[in-house]
Design an enzyme around this catalytic site. Structure first.
Site, short mmCIF file in Angstrom:
data_model
loop_
_atom_site.label_atom_id
_atom_site.label_comp_id
_atom_site.label_asym_id
_atom_site.label_seq_id
_atom_site.Cartn_x
_atom_site.Cartn_y
_atom_site.Cartn_z
N ASP A 13 0.58 -1.28 -0.13
CA ASP A 13 -0.43 0.08 0.04
C ASP A 13 1.00 1.12 -0.08
OD1 ASP A 13 -1.54 -1.77 0.69
OD2 ASP A 13 -3.59 -1.12 2.03
N LYS A 111 -7.47 -5.12 -3.19
CA LYS A 111 -8.05 -5.82 -2.36
C LYS A 111 -9.35 -4.92 -1.38
CE LYS A 111 -4.18 -4.45 1.36
NZ LYS A 111 -4.64 -2.89 1.40
N CYS A 156 -2.36 -3.34 7.15
CA CYS A 156 -2.04 -4.03 5.84
C CYS A 156 -0.76 -4.65 6.04
CB CYS A 156 -2.47 -3.11 4.95
SG CYS A 156 -4.09 -2.81 4.33
C1 VGL Z 1 -4.86 0.53 5.51
C2 VGL Z 1 -6.62 1.15 6.92
C3 VGL Z 1 -7.82 0.98 5.82
C4 VGL Z 1 -4.39 0.59 5.89
C5 VGL Z 1 -5.94 0.62 4.20
O1 VGL Z 1 -3.19 0.08 4.70
O2 VGL Z 1 -2.79 -0.20 6.21
N1 VGL Z 1 -5.29 1.59 6.85
N2 VGL Z 1 -7.01 0.91 4.24
#
Ligand code: VGL
Ligand code: ZN
Length: 210
Positions: A13, A111, A156
């Site tokens: 991410d 995702k 994540c």
């Molecule tokens: C994430 C919160 C919401 C992450 C993704 O990448 O850790 N955290 N969506």
């Protein structure tokens, strides 16, 4: 010793919304990007994950009347932290950071694309049973070890690490190439769950010395 065809490096991410100035900025999240670029060069096989939500996603506080980001709600699959709207498919916030240079990535796992269910993990959605396909991909390609870095350590990265252990892979989290959101004690509890699951914790320095 160097990395082999059994090793997959997955950068989690590295998207604009998780960097300073983004919708769900992870404190000092930008600091991991050069580390990840350098690490990725050393692995023969790299992948990326991308948080990829539809608008109006159930994990957004804006989808729950009267609720604010970082509160929690109970959804059919369990307790959900509510987030600011982030990483909406096709928006600049969902795009990979401009400074990310992992063009050799062989796989991008998206995702969180189902509106009713969140997915922190790159393996399995928050219901604990809907797979993303990553475990099957790794097995077909003969990867037995997963190296993880990215954002955020306590969401994540941690959920991916624990699910990878459940799927039978060796898992190594490169701590200094991760940054955390740390809401409501989430970072300490994430490390406990990772350690309990047999996740190995290392640093990019220690890996460089290999
Ligand atoms: C994430 C919160 C919401 C992450 C993704 O990448 O850790 N955290 N969506
Ligand atoms: Zn998300």
């Amino acid at each position: 010793m160097s990395f082999t065809d059994r090793d997959l490096f997955l950068a989690v991410d590295i998207q604009n919304d998780f960097l300073p100035g983004g919708a769900l900025a992870v404190p000092r999240g930008d600091e991991v990007v050069p580390l990840i670029n350098a690490l990725a060069e050393r692995f023969p096989h790299c992948g990326l994950t991308q948080d990829w939500h539809v608008g109006g996603h159930m994990s957004f506080a804006s989808s729950h009347r009267g609720r604010a980001p970082f509160e929690t709600v109970d959804l059919p699959y369990g307790t959900q932290v509510l987030w600011p709207d982030h990483c909406i498919q096709g928006t600049p916030g969902a795009a990979f950071a401009a400074q990310l240079e992992v063009h050799q990535a062989q796989l991008i796992v998206r995702k969180g694309y189902r509106g009713e269910i969140d997915s922190y993990s790159a393996f399995c959605e928050a219901d604990g049973r809907t797979p993303t396909g990553l475990a099957g991909y790794m097995r077909e390609r003969g990867f037995t070890r997963l190296y993880l870095a990215g954002l955020a350590t306590d969401f994540c990265v941690a959920y991916s690490a624990v699910d990878a252990r459940k799927a039978g892979f060796e898992v190594i989290v490169i701590e200094d190439a991760c940054r955390a959101i740390d809401t409501g004690g989430s970072l300490a509890s994430a490390w406990k769950r990772m350690t309990d699951a047999g996740v190995i914790r290392t640093t990019s320095d220690r890996l460089r010395a290999r």
